[in-house]
Design an enzyme around this catalytic site. Structure first.
Site, PDB file in Angstrom:
ATOM      1  CG  ASN A 136      -0.201   0.015   2.544  1.00 46.45           C
ATOM      2  OD1 ASN A 136       1.024   0.084   2.584  1.00 46.45           O
ATOM      3  ND2 ASN A 136      -0.940  -0.048   3.637  1.00 46.45           N
ATOM      4  CG  HIS A 138       3.559   0.378   4.882  1.00 46.08           C
ATOM      5  ND1 HIS A 138       2.790  -0.506   5.610  1.00 46.08           N
ATOM      6  CD2 HIS A 138       4.639  -0.342   4.506  1.00 46.08           C
ATOM      7  CE1 HIS A 138       3.379  -1.668   5.675  1.00 46.08           C
ATOM      8  NE2 HIS A 138       4.499  -1.602   5.012  1.00 46.08           N
TER       9      HIS A 138
HETATM   10  P1  PGA Z   1       8.072  -7.046   3.072  1.00 43.26           P
HETATM   11  O1  PGA Z   1       7.559  -5.769   3.861  1.00 43.26           O
HETATM   12  O2  PGA Z   1       9.525  -6.834   2.830  1.00 43.26           O
HETATM   13  O3  PGA Z   1       7.818  -8.215   3.989  1.00 43.26           O
HETATM   14  O4  PGA Z   1       7.282  -7.109   1.807  1.00 43.26           O
HETATM   15  C1  PGA Z   1       7.990  -4.509   3.463  1.00 43.26           C
HETATM   16  C2  PGA Z   1       7.230  -3.436   4.202  1.00 43.26           C
HETATM   17  O5  PGA Z   1       6.072  -3.670   4.599  1.00 43.26           O
HETATM   18  O6  PGA Z   1       7.790  -2.343   4.380  1.00 43.26           O
END
Ligand code: PGA
Length: 240
Positions: A136, A138
């Site tokens: 999303n 973030h």
């Molecule tokens: P992920 O998470 O590396 O497990 O995809 C990244 C994040 O949410 O910043």
């Protein structure tokens, strides 16, 4: 913004580790901002391998991690404190007292966050901040919202983030619904930012970041206002 598109996740991890190692060579007592999640694991493995080969020395390095669930015990294997030790700190020569991870066990989380920002400033700010990105958009747990918060703070997690992180827990009900997160200010004040983005699921977020438009509905787009950002992504995230 410099964009490096790699064929594979392994290549991305090597590129990221090279840049991080270069930072440590350039300034052995540098302050690294570190991230959790599945994305940086490959880069951490590369750094551990470089350390074991005698190519990098972490004895004078200081680290500040981006975020932590709240509340969570540090010895919970899903805490980010545990994650960082398991994936990096236990395998390199960084002194424990130079490691900073927001503490998800404290009774006063607001004070914990305020103290964290003070400590970052006392250490001279972050030289190199490593980031992942949520589906999303973030960064850390600065979730899409009408307003973003500058200071390190306590925040709720969006349903999308809880859903994305449920894969690490036995049951989605076990995913903490709150976190302590570095705010946008300490991230944006980092002298250099390295953001790693892989997989088709991140294509939309990467496209928004690269569009050059800035919106609080995709917090990562704020990075367009920073003057030293390196994006390392794979073809899947880049092409969708
Ligand atoms: P992920 O998470 O590396 O497990 O995809 C990244 C994040 O949410 O910043």
């Amino acid at each position: 913004m410099r964009v490096i598109v790699c064929d594979t996740y392994e290549e991305m991890s090597k590129e990221a580790a090279k840049i991080m190692a270069a930072q440590v060579h350039l300034k052995p007592n540098c302050v690294l901002g570190l991230a959790t999640g599945s994305t940086p694991v490959g880069a951490y493995n590369e750094l551990v391998a470089m350390y074991k080969n005698g190519e990098i020395d972490f004895k004078d390095v200081t680290t500040f991690n981006l975020d932590e669930y709240y509340p969570i015990k540090r010895n919970n294997d899903q805490s980010y404190y545990y994650f960082m030790h398991d994936n990096l700190f236990n395998h390199i020569n960084i002194p424990e007292e130079r490691i900073h991870v927001l503490n998800g066990e404290v009774a006063d989380p607001e004070k914990e966050c305020a103290d964290y920002d003070k400590h970052i400033v006392e250490h001279g700010g972050i030289d190199l901040q490593l980031l992942g990105i949520g589906r999303n958009g973030h960064i850390a747990f600065n979730e899409p919202d009408e307003n973003l918060v500058a200071a390190t703070h306590v925040t709720g997690l969006t349903e999308d983030t809880i859903d994305a992180n449920a894969r690490f827990f036995d049951d989605i009900k076990d995913v903490p619904t709150k976190s302590l997160t570095m705010g946008m200010a300490p991230i944006m004040k980092a002298r250099k930012i390295l953001i790693l983005i892989n997989g088709k699921g991140k294509h939309a977020a990467l496209s928004k970041l690269l569009s050059g438009e800035i919106s609080t509905s995709c917090p990562a787009t704020m990075l367009n206002m920073h003057n030293d950002v390196v994006v390392i992504c794979d073809k899947e995230a880049y092409n969708g």
